[in-house]
Design a protein around this motif. Structure first.
Motif, PDB file in Angstrom:
ATOM      1  N   HIS A  62       0.845  -1.191   0.000  1.00  0.00           N
ATOM      2  CA  HIS A  62       0.000   0.000   0.000  1.00  0.00           C
ATOM      3  C   HIS A  62       0.877   1.236   0.000  1.00  0.00           C
ATOM      4  CE1 HIS A  62      -3.942  -1.859   0.816  1.00  0.00           C
ATOM      5  NE2 HIS A  62      -3.184  -2.826   1.304  1.00  0.00           N
ATOM      6  N   HIS A  63       0.477   2.247  -0.759  1.00  0.00           N
ATOM      7  CA  HIS A  63       1.115   3.558  -0.639  1.00  0.00           C
ATOM      8  C   HIS A  63       0.055   4.634  -0.792  1.00  0.00           C
ATOM      9  CE1 HIS A  63       1.079   3.971  -5.014  1.00  0.00           C
ATOM     10  NE2 HIS A  63       1.609   2.761  -5.098  1.00  0.00           N
ATOM     11  N   GLU A  64       0.458   5.926  -0.780  1.00  0.00           N
ATOM     12  CA  GLU A  64      -0.526   7.020  -0.682  1.00  0.00           C
ATOM     13  C   GLU A  64      -1.574   6.972  -1.784  1.00  0.00           C
ATOM     14  OE1 GLU A  64       2.915   8.615  -1.801  1.00  0.00           O
ATOM     15  OE2 GLU A  64       3.232   7.148  -0.197  1.00  0.00           O
ATOM     16  N   SER A  65      -1.134   6.743  -3.031  1.00  0.00           N
ATOM     17  CA  SER A  65      -2.077   6.894  -4.144  1.00  0.00           C
ATOM     18  C   SER A  65      -2.630   5.551  -4.618  1.00  0.00           C
ATOM     19  CB  SER A  65      -1.387   7.619  -5.301  1.00  0.00           C
ATOM     20  OG  SER A  65      -0.291   6.858  -5.727  1.00  0.00           O
ATOM     21  N   ASP A 114       1.630  -0.004 -10.661  1.00  0.00           N
ATOM     22  CA  ASP A 114       0.790   0.640  -9.663  1.00  0.00           C
ATOM     23  C   ASP A 114      -0.679   0.397  -9.984  1.00  0.00           C
ATOM     24  OD1 ASP A 114       2.637   1.616  -7.969  1.00  0.00           O
ATOM     25  OD2 ASP A 114       2.845   3.551  -8.963  1.00  0.00           O
ATOM     26  N   SER A 117      -5.962   4.042  -6.964  1.00  0.00           N
ATOM     27  CA  SER A 117      -7.254   4.068  -6.291  1.00  0.00           C
ATOM     28  C   SER A 117      -8.131   5.111  -6.965  1.00  0.00           C
ATOM     29  CB  SER A 117      -7.089   4.439  -4.828  1.00  0.00           C
ATOM     30  OG  SER A 117      -6.320   3.487  -4.165  1.00  0.00           O
ATOM     31  N   GLN A 119     -11.509   7.965  -6.412  1.00  0.00           N
ATOM     32  CA  GLN A 119     -12.160   8.739  -5.366  1.00  0.00           C
ATOM     33  C   GLN A 119     -13.613   8.318  -5.273  1.00  0.00           C
ATOM     34  OE1 GLN A 119     -12.110  12.921  -5.966  1.00  0.00           O
ATOM     35  NE2 GLN A 119     -12.116  13.364  -3.785  1.00  0.00           N
TER      36      GLN A 119
END
Lengths: 167, 146
Positions: A62-65, A114, A117, A119
């Motif tokens: 998992h990472h920020e984006s 990657d 995600s 919104q």
């Protein structure tokens, strides 16, 4: 005996049976389990492939984006578990068998992609996206209502459900 | 003068370090069955480590085989090319972090080519041997200059 001579004669006429591989083309079966192929646009980041991988070749971080999918060829045992359990067929074994690498490339991840995600359509929470292949598994037909609900985060979905039923 | 011919026919030597025998079967297939025929590349299997030019190592290096591997590698003269066959000597594979595994192979010796797979296809072995021959040619050139 006659059969033996038939085969011997056929082999004599057919010529050498040596596979011309390093100098020419070779035959690879369609369902040969070779290096893994991955399509990030189908992946939902559920982590099933990481869970079922017996040799720890697949890692999801998992990472920020969003999330990152990485695959290390040097420890993949080509069992095909990832492709078997993948709900959206994002991971599968291709029939590419070219696995000879120099030592300098040992720790290079063969796949490193990657998974972005998306919104939530109601608030600003980031949620893993739902792809059509997943919705098709859950619903008979993918209507606009289904699509709308899939675009909401769990909290907003609960709110909307409450509004629909009680308000 | 001999070195000119030696370049064209490296001798293969294989070490099994506790492998499940899958990769060894594939190595035997590559050598013995005319369909794959590793001798087309000028290679020949040898039974003695002292004659070896290209070393093919299979297996995850178990605790029992560790000392034998070290002794065997000491007997193989330089220049040599070490090829790790299968995922076990490369990274430990499915046996990684097990109590009886002393691998991976690059802890003990400088590895040149990794051929991953479980087990590997004979065609991949041919790929790896072809790469190893390329490296071996360069190594022997440097060795004879020195």
């Amino acid at each position: 005996m006659a059969q033996f001579f038939t085969i011997a004669l056929r082999n004599f006429l057919k010529g050498p049976t040596t596979d011309p591989y390093p100098f020419g083309e070779t035959y690879t079966p369609e369902n040969y389990r070779g290096i893994i192929a991955y399509s990030p646009e189908l992946c939902i980041g559920c982590g099933t492939c990481e869970y079922v991988c017996p040799s720890g070749a697949i890692k999801l971080r998992h990472h920020e984006s969003g999330m990152n999918f990485s695959y290390w060829l040097s420890t993949c045992c080509h069992c095909g578990n990832c492709g078997y359990y993948c709900p959206t067929d994002a991971v599968f074994n291709s029939n590419d068998f070219h696995t000879a690498r120099a030592q300098s490339e040992k720790y290079d991840a063969t796949i490193n992609d990657d998974i972005a995600s998306v919104q939530c359509s109601r608030c600003d929470a980031m949620i893993p996206r739902a792809v059509d292949a997943l919705l098709a598994r859950a619903y008979d037909e993918i209507t606009d209502t289904v699509r709308h609900r899939a675009s909401l985060c769990p909290d907003c979905r609960r709110l909307e459900q409450f509004e629909r039923m009680y308000l | 003068m001999l070195s000119r011919y030696a370049v064209k026919s490296p001798w293969l030597f294989r070490i099994n370090t506790g492998s499940c025998n899958g990769c060894d079967v594939e190595l035997a297939t590559t050598a013995l069955i005319p369909r794959y025929d590793v001798e087309r590349l000028g290679c020949k299997y040898t039974g003695s480590p002292k004659h070896a030019d290209i070393v093919l190592v299979t297996g995850p290096i178990t605790a029992r085989s560790e000392s034998y591997l070290i002794r065997m590698l000491d007997e193989i003269p330089e220049p040599r090319v070490v090829v790790a066959i299968g995922i076990c000597p490369i990274s430990g594979g499915v046996y990684r972090d097990s109590y009886s595994i002393r691998g991976p192979l690059d802890k003990f010796v400088e590895v040149d080519v990794n051929v991953s797979g479980c087990p590997i296809r004979p065609q991949s072995i041919l790929d790896g041997v072809a790469q190893a021959i390329g490296i071996w040619k360069e190594k022997i050139k440097i060795f004879h200059k020195a």
